[in-house]
Design a protein around this motif. Sequence first.
Motif, PDB file in Angstrom:
ATOM      1  N   GLU A  50     -13.247  12.857  66.623  1.00  0.00           N
ATOM      2  CA  GLU A  50     -12.651  13.050  65.300  1.00  0.00           C
ATOM      3  C   GLU A  50     -13.421  14.134  64.552  1.00  0.00           C
ATOM      4  OE1 GLU A  50     -12.196  10.519  61.179  1.00  0.00           O
ATOM      5  OE2 GLU A  50     -11.682   9.511  63.059  1.00  0.00           O
ATOM      6  N   LEU A 104       1.485  18.975  60.256  1.00  0.00           N
ATOM      7  CA  LEU A 104       1.382  17.531  60.469  1.00  0.00           C
ATOM      8  C   LEU A 104       2.454  16.778  59.683  1.00  0.00           C
ATOM      9  CD1 LEU A 104      -2.502  17.249  60.307  1.00  0.00           C
ATOM     10  CD2 LEU A 104      -1.098  16.676  62.304  1.00  0.00           C
ATOM     11  N   PRO A 109       6.617  17.635  61.562  1.00  0.00           N
ATOM     12  CA  PRO A 109       6.518  17.771  63.031  1.00  0.00           C
ATOM     13  C   PRO A 109       7.672  18.545  63.652  1.00  0.00           C
ATOM     14  CG  PRO A 109       7.009  15.503  62.380  1.00  0.00           C
ATOM     15  CD  PRO A 109       6.638  16.237  61.131  1.00  0.00           C
ATOM     16  N   SER A 166      -2.241  18.140  72.535  1.00  0.00           N
ATOM     17  CA  SER A 166      -1.748  17.284  71.453  1.00  0.00           C
ATOM     18  C   SER A 166      -2.753  17.285  70.310  1.00  0.00           C
ATOM     19  CB  SER A 166      -1.536  15.847  71.940  1.00  0.00           C
ATOM     20  OG  SER A 166      -2.773  15.266  72.322  1.00  0.00           O
ATOM     21  N   PHE A 167      -2.275  17.007  69.115  1.00  0.00           N
ATOM     22  CA  PHE A 167      -3.168  16.799  67.979  1.00  0.00           C
ATOM     23  C   PHE A 167      -2.542  15.773  67.052  1.00  0.00           C
ATOM     24  CE2 PHE A 167      -0.716  20.672  66.800  1.00  0.00           C
ATOM     25  CZ  PHE A 167      -0.086  20.228  65.640  1.00  0.00           C
ATOM     26  N   GLU A 168      -3.388  15.123  66.287  1.00  0.00           N
ATOM     27  CA  GLU A 168      -2.902  14.090  65.368  1.00  0.00           C
ATOM     28  C   GLU A 168      -3.843  13.981  64.181  1.00  0.00           C
ATOM     29  OE1 GLU A 168      -2.875  10.362  67.363  1.00  0.00           O
ATOM     30  OE2 GLU A 168      -5.042  10.345  67.747  1.00  0.00           O
ATOM     31  N   GLN A 169      -3.292  13.504  63.092  1.00  0.00           N
ATOM     32  CA  GLN A 169      -4.087  13.265  61.893  1.00  0.00           C
ATOM     33  C   GLN A 169      -4.859  11.967  62.080  1.00  0.00           C
ATOM     34  OE1 GLN A 169      -1.869  14.110  58.366  1.00  0.00           O
ATOM     35  NE2 GLN A 169      -3.271  13.022  57.013  1.00  0.00           N
ATOM     36  N   ALA A 170      -6.121  11.951  61.644  1.00  0.00           N
ATOM     37  CA  ALA A 170      -6.979  10.795  61.861  1.00  0.00           C
ATOM     38  C   ALA A 170      -7.366  10.092  60.563  1.00  0.00           C
ATOM     39  CB  ALA A 170      -8.242  11.228  62.615  1.00  0.00           C
ATOM     40  N   MET A 207      -8.865  14.939  61.822  1.00  0.00           N
ATOM     41  CA  MET A 207      -7.937  15.113  62.952  1.00  0.00           C
ATOM     42  C   MET A 207      -8.625  14.771  64.277  1.00  0.00           C
ATOM     43  SD  MET A 207      -5.792  18.622  62.236  1.00  0.00           S
ATOM     44  CE  MET A 207      -4.930  18.384  63.793  1.00  0.00           C
ATOM     45  N   ARG A 208      -7.776  14.635  65.283  1.00  0.00           N
ATOM     46  CA  ARG A 208      -8.197  14.592  66.682  1.00  0.00           C
ATOM     47  C   ARG A 208      -7.281  15.520  67.456  1.00  0.00           C
ATOM     48  NH1 ARG A 208      -8.921   9.033  65.225  1.00  0.00           N
ATOM     49  NH2 ARG A 208      -6.674   8.724  65.510  1.00  0.00           N
ATOM     50  N   LEU A 209      -7.836  16.176  68.488  1.00  0.00           N
ATOM     51  CA  LEU A 209      -6.972  16.991  69.355  1.00  0.00           C
ATOM     52  C   LEU A 209      -7.474  16.963  70.774  1.00  0.00           C
ATOM     53  CD1 LEU A 209      -8.229  20.003  70.241  1.00  0.00           C
ATOM     54  CD2 LEU A 209      -7.782  20.535  67.848  1.00  0.00           C
TER      55      LEU A 209
END
Length: 394
Positions: free
Chosen positions: A136, A250, A253, A366-370, A389-391
């Motif tokens: 993260e 984010l 999408p 891929s990526f996503e909000q953390a 975030m995480r990616l």
Amino acid sequence: MTHPSYAAADALLDPRTHADGRADGIWREMRAAHPWVRHEPDGYPAFWSVTRYDDVRSVYADPESFSSEGGVLLRPSVNGEDPGTGLTLALTDPPRHNGLRSMLAPHFNERSARALADRLRQDVGDVLARAADSGEFDFAHDVAGRLSSLLIARLLGVPDADLDTVVRWIEEAFAAAKPMTSHVPLTRYVIDLMEQRDEKPADDAISLLLDGEVDEELLTETEVLLNCENLLGASENAGLSIAAGMAALLDHPEQWHDLREHPEIQTSAVEEILRWGSSATHSMRTATSDMERDGQRIRKGERVVLWVRSANRDDKEFDRPEEFDLRRKPNRHLALGFGPHVCIGQTMARHQSRILLDELVTSVASFEQAGPVTPLASIAVNGPARLPMRLKLK
């Protein structure tokens, strides 16, 4: 009856108004009913708010009527005059401004950006890999802020061995919301670099400032130092713009999917990210003579505040301005200014943003909000202060 503008002025000078999004509603009302309105707030000089796109653009384009020398940001009255007044690229008017701009232009033009492209791509790849390895991370700080700080450090001529240290100092100065010259180690380093380049010039912005002439005179050491600070400050806006772009992707999408499937829209995507983020919330000018605008009498010496984010949401210029659309065309946003004072780093900023988008498409699986976004609370700049975030890389 109290004019609604006076209540609006107090709100617009409250950083929380910009952090929580209330400013957009205030500007919408002002564009409709009070596009030029005078405020007399406590603690600040009296000023005129300008909120419509056409008006903001026309003020930017007219330095003879609206001077930058009196300062380009609203400052509390107790702070007095900006120390860079009349000395830096941002705080001079033509013809002196033109001389300073011509001096620096060779290091910020399209040719220079293309020559630096491989290095920029390597930096983007390294920063994304570092972020991915950390699990993260904070995109606003660890990716956007780092990339913008790396770019300006390279342009100033910071050697590779010193980059990590100087980037950390730049980030510390921004985080404290204070000028570079209040950060002693960073200021000392820039002065040392100036002394080195004075002895042995190199292909960097500091050498251009030291060796160039305006009106057949070399710049003073103070002018060189303050112009370096000017450039460093502009890099904060670039980082905030990048962070705001990721936050928007984010939140939308379907736009990220469109970009991933159609990378040919990267150029228009960069422009929409700039418009949407509008990292410079406002810019200020000073009236050089008495004049009339929109039926209002503007007096010589009065401050005129251009609310840039408002102009970039004006529905008379932009179709569906409240929608984030990476395919938006035309997109004549004012996020980087307009006219003689258009951002000198605009070409570099656009190149870096396009490279980042390209690397996100080609290298990130891929990526996503953390976690929740923490918006910056400021009347001067806009964007995420924190974006967890995480990616994963491919």
